[in-house]
Design an enzyme around this catalytic site. Sequence first.
Site, PDB file in Angstrom:
ATOM      1  N   ASP A   1       0.827  -1.196   0.000  1.00 38.40           N
ATOM      2  CA  ASP A   1       0.000   0.000   0.000  1.00 38.40           C
ATOM      3  C   ASP A   1       0.870   1.258   0.000  1.00 38.40           C
ATOM      4  O   ASP A   1       2.052   1.223   0.352  1.00 38.40           O
ATOM      5  CB  ASP A   1      -0.928  -0.016   1.223  1.00 38.40           C
TER       6      ASP A   1
ATOM      7  N   ASP B   1     -10.874   1.476  -3.388  1.00 37.90           N
ATOM      8  CA  ASP B   1     -11.437   1.179  -2.072  1.00 37.90           C
ATOM      9  C   ASP B   1     -12.957   1.119  -2.107  1.00 37.90           C
ATOM     10  O   ASP B   1     -13.585   0.638  -1.163  1.00 37.90           O
ATOM     11  CB  ASP B   1     -11.008   2.258  -1.055  1.00 37.90           C
TER      12      ASP B   1
END
Length: 695
Positions: free
Chosen positions: A448, A516
């Site tokens: 990430d 997301d």
Amino acid sequence: MAEISFDADRRGWVLSGESSTYALRLDEDDVPTHVFWGPKLTAAEVRELDTETRPWWDGFNDPDEGIGELAADGGTRYWTPALQVRFGDGTRALEWRYQDHEITGPHLEIRFADRHYPLRVSLHYRLRGDVVERWTELSADTDVEVVRADSATWALPVSDDYRLSHVTGRWAAETQLRRVSAPHGETVFASRRGITGHHANPWVMVDDGTATERHGEVYGVALAWSGSWRLTTTRASTGRLTVSGGFGQDGVTHRVGPGRPLRTPVMAGLYTRGGFGAASRAWHAYVREHVLPHPGELRPVLYNSWEATGFDVTEAGQRALAERAAALGVELFVMDDGWFGARTGDHAGLGDWHVNRERFPDGLKPLVATVHGLGMRFGIWVEPEMVNPDSDLYRAHPDRVLHHPHRRRSELRNQLVLNFARADVAAWAHEWLDRLVGEHGVDFLKWDMNRPFSEAGWPGDDDPDRLWTEHTDAVYALMDRLRADHPGLRIEACAGGGGRLDLGVLARADQVWTSDNTDTLDRLRIQHGFGQLYPARAMSAWVTDNPSFVTARSAPLRFRFHVAMAGVLGVGGDIVHWSDEDLAFAREMIALYRDIRPVVQLGALYRLRPPADDGVTALQYVHEDRVVVFAYRQAAHFNDPARPLRLDGLDPAHRYLDPDSGRTHSGAVLLAHGLPLGLPTGDFSSAVIRLQRKI
């Protein structure tokens, strides 16, 4: 078969792809000049093209402007520059002098030097089928400031009109497709954030305004770079359009000198004549075969624990999720954030990459052994490039983050960015990542990167601007080294969702976390834009719980699975609390996906009906003798009658069996008339239809 030839009489090169041709030459002043890009021509036919330099007709408009292969600043060249340099005495203009060239299989290198200053420029071309990869290398014997160094300038044929296709977005709304008429002048698509960015993506497609999904000429270019980038389209009143692109941004310079060469990232170009659908299929084939690390490998069905647990991670809780996931048929279990340091929220612990012993008293090995014993691979979330100010790492090394000495250090998500261009930071990251993967048998990293750069300074360094490119280079090198040392390791790229998506990271990552946002209606549009350039084989898509945490919208479990199954299927819900009925349905869907996975991940994509505000959207994958159709009714209005769905990419001479209904269909009828979908009535109805070509 790809071939590169040299015409010594005309000082030109012809790059012949499978169904397209790219040609360039040297003009009278040794300037590398564009000749042709388009449908297949032989070298003899290219010789017929008019390539004479035309004289100026007034003092303001050069009729040959816009045809430079790498438009260099200087003299009377006023086109958007792809190369700008500043020599030690302040001179800016570059004057080309041809040195020589070398053709090695599908690779062409043309070498130049400046006529006075000790600067050398090499233009590189490499054929991958019909894709032309281009990049530039600079070297010098004395220090030269490089203000701009794009990878390539792409000159398109003169046209009455031009239309640009590209994607825009933001967090949780990435890759939204836009098609607009190209404005006159310069149009810039860019990221100044140090990462690819959610708001744009480094590719653009160009057509004359008449191309459709199935018909028309389409030109596309894409940059393989995960840091700051810039693409500039320039449209002139003379009727020409060019696209120039590369790494960097305004105000950030490079230095070239002894022992400090500069190589730009690859910029790939593709011409197709079968509309946007053919362009996408050609890009997908290129990415699968020449970019992704394991081109023929199928991506596993994964489970990710984030939405189930957040930061409330315990060994017992992860075991329970793993056991339930394995029973569903999941093949890869990924533990997300919250397993290390003082990481009980997003405010602390980032950078302290040691196992939290309160949560895992015996370390991670017992959990990893459990996951492996359940027949799944084990994955884990990491964010190597970030640090919380509330961490042992930052307290010990506050100088390791990007910062200026007399400026506030801006925090986003309570994070600062580590300077990976520093050798000590890169070595630190490799040490703990290598240990994490090697000592625990980690099979998969979710990598990430949750915030862009700010205060991007490097106090004390004599060339602080180099961090903008060397940070990305260091991330690439670290991924490459980990993969080389741990051949079984696979990586998913993530940056707050789809903020790091490009051909550069896809050469190191096996897939990308698309967004997301897992809301199904939003995902149809996000995935539609993603698939314009990138293949389903790289597109992670999860089934999560109702309602969506982004939109608060709920959708049936069937619809959620069917949307996610159009990419790399994952599950991200709190499955410990799913009902028996939902668990049974999930097992059925995962088994179905594992059956159709080769078709989805390796097949050719046909967009049959694009996402709209309501109604039915549909897409189709074809691989060898199998076909998979996904159809989704988003909303039903006015009791509109169902109509058959016309398929694409089939053999009209064959029949196709639907193993679920037992019916067979003529390929010709499916192409000309269509397939009855039989969608249930009402909103959020969907179907996955399998067809098998009968031999």
